[in-house]
Enzyme design. Sequence first.
Site, PDB file in Angstrom:
ATOM      1  N   CYS A   7       0.850  -1.204   0.000  1.00  0.00           N
ATOM      2  CA  CYS A   7       0.000   0.000   0.000  1.00  0.00           C
ATOM      3  C   CYS A   7       0.882   1.249   0.000  1.00  0.00           C
ATOM      4  O   CYS A   7       0.558   2.247  -0.652  1.00  0.00           O
ATOM      5  CB  CYS A   7      -0.953  -0.006   1.189  1.00  0.00           C
ATOM      6  N   ASP A  30      10.348  -6.701  -8.819  1.00  0.00           N
ATOM      7  CA  ASP A  30      10.622  -7.271  -7.502  1.00  0.00           C
ATOM      8  C   ASP A  30      12.005  -6.818  -7.049  1.00  0.00           C
ATOM      9  O   ASP A  30      12.956  -6.792  -7.834  1.00  0.00           O
ATOM     10  CB  ASP A  30      10.544  -8.800  -7.561  1.00  0.00           C
ATOM     11  N   HIS A 100      -0.660 -10.438  -4.417  1.00  0.00           N
ATOM     12  CA  HIS A 100       0.193 -10.038  -5.538  1.00  0.00           C
ATOM     13  C   HIS A 100       0.484 -11.246  -6.416  1.00  0.00           C
ATOM     14  O   HIS A 100       0.450 -12.388  -5.962  1.00  0.00           O
ATOM     15  CB  HIS A 100       1.496  -9.412  -5.040  1.00  0.00           C
ATOM     16  N   HIS A 102       3.330 -12.787  -8.930  1.00  0.00           N
ATOM     17  CA  HIS A 102       4.700 -12.732  -9.450  1.00  0.00           C
ATOM     18  C   HIS A 102       4.651 -13.156 -10.914  1.00  0.00           C
ATOM     19  O   HIS A 102       4.016 -14.157 -11.252  1.00  0.00           O
ATOM     20  CB  HIS A 102       5.597 -13.756  -8.751  1.00  0.00           C
TER      21      HIS A 102
HETATM   22  P1  5GP Z   1       5.733 -13.273  -1.406  1.00  0.00           P
HETATM   23  O1  5GP Z   1       6.889 -13.906  -0.697  1.00  0.00           O
HETATM   24  O2  5GP Z   1       4.779 -12.636  -0.413  1.00  0.00           O
HETATM   25  O3  5GP Z   1       5.050 -14.159  -2.384  1.00  0.00           O
HETATM   26  O4  5GP Z   1       6.350 -12.130  -2.297  1.00  0.00           O
HETATM   27  C1  5GP Z   1       6.719 -10.883  -1.818  1.00  0.00           C
HETATM   28  C2  5GP Z   1       7.703 -10.331  -2.814  1.00  0.00           C
HETATM   29  O5  5GP Z   1       7.813  -8.941  -2.595  1.00  0.00           O
HETATM   30  C3  5GP Z   1       9.111 -10.911  -2.681  1.00  0.00           C
HETATM   31  O6  5GP Z   1       9.492 -11.496  -3.921  1.00  0.00           O
HETATM   32  C4  5GP Z   1       9.975  -9.716  -2.294  1.00  0.00           C
HETATM   33  O7  5GP Z   1      11.248  -9.746  -2.908  1.00  0.00           O
HETATM   34  C5  5GP Z   1       9.141  -8.543  -2.775  1.00  0.00           C
HETATM   35  N1  5GP Z   1       9.305  -7.331  -1.983  1.00  0.00           N
HETATM   36  C6  5GP Z   1       9.245  -7.212  -0.631  1.00  0.00           C
HETATM   37  N2  5GP Z   1       9.408  -5.945  -0.251  1.00  0.00           N
HETATM   38  C7  5GP Z   1       9.576  -5.227  -1.400  1.00  0.00           C
HETATM   39  C8  5GP Z   1       9.791  -3.838  -1.661  1.00  0.00           C
HETATM   40  O8  5GP Z   1       9.864  -2.997  -0.768  1.00  0.00           O
HETATM   41  N3  5GP Z   1       9.913  -3.477  -2.966  1.00  0.00           N
HETATM   42  C9  5GP Z   1       9.844  -4.377  -3.987  1.00  0.00           C
HETATM   43  N4  5GP Z   1       9.983  -3.910  -5.223  1.00  0.00           N
HETATM   44  N5  5GP Z   1       9.624  -5.687  -3.778  1.00  0.00           N
HETATM   45  C10 5GP Z   1       9.500  -6.105  -2.504  1.00  0.00           C
HETATM   46 ZN    ZN Z   2      -1.840  -3.268   1.161  1.00  0.00          ZN
END
Ligand code: 5GP
Ligand code: ZN
Length: 114
Positions: A7, A30, A100, A102
């Site tokens: 957010c 990412d 989200h 990927h």
């Molecule tokens: P999840 O593990 O929840 O499926 O994916 C979260 C993703 O968000 C991870 O791949 C992580 O590298 C990415 N991520 C976390 N914090 C940030 C951020 O502050 N900026 C960006 N660009 N990516 C983020």
């Molecule tokens: Zn949010």
Amino acid sequence: MNDCIFCKIIKGEIPSNKVYEDDKILVFKDIEPQAPVHILIIPKKHITSLNELSKDDAQIIAHVFMKVQELARELGVSENGYRVVTNCGVDGGQTVEHVHFHMLAGRNLQWPPG
Ligand code: 5GP
Ligand code: ZN
């Protein structure tokens, strides 16, 4: 919801490398890429995880996937292919509680995931 990282990225309070934005979704790179192309597609509406999706969100999700198809063409990965992943909950490996998608591409991705 206020301390949600994604957010804050939507509001511009945390910088991101934006790829695409409209009134419904934001796409950005990412921070820890796992493939040559690794972007995140997120709805601007705060939805904690796939578990919290409602029927009202159906159009947003359809929009996400149509945008993935378009971005794949623009990024030149349509032909070789790509993967779209949503992690949900602890066992799914979700670390950010704002739903989200990927999109990974640019190398031959292995299956099954670890
Ligand atoms: P999840 O593990 O929840 O499926 O994916 C979260 C993703 O968000 C991870 O791949 C992580 O590298 C990415 N991520 C976390 N914090 C940030 C951020 O502050 N900026 C960006 N660009 N990516 C983020
Ligand atoms: Zn949010």
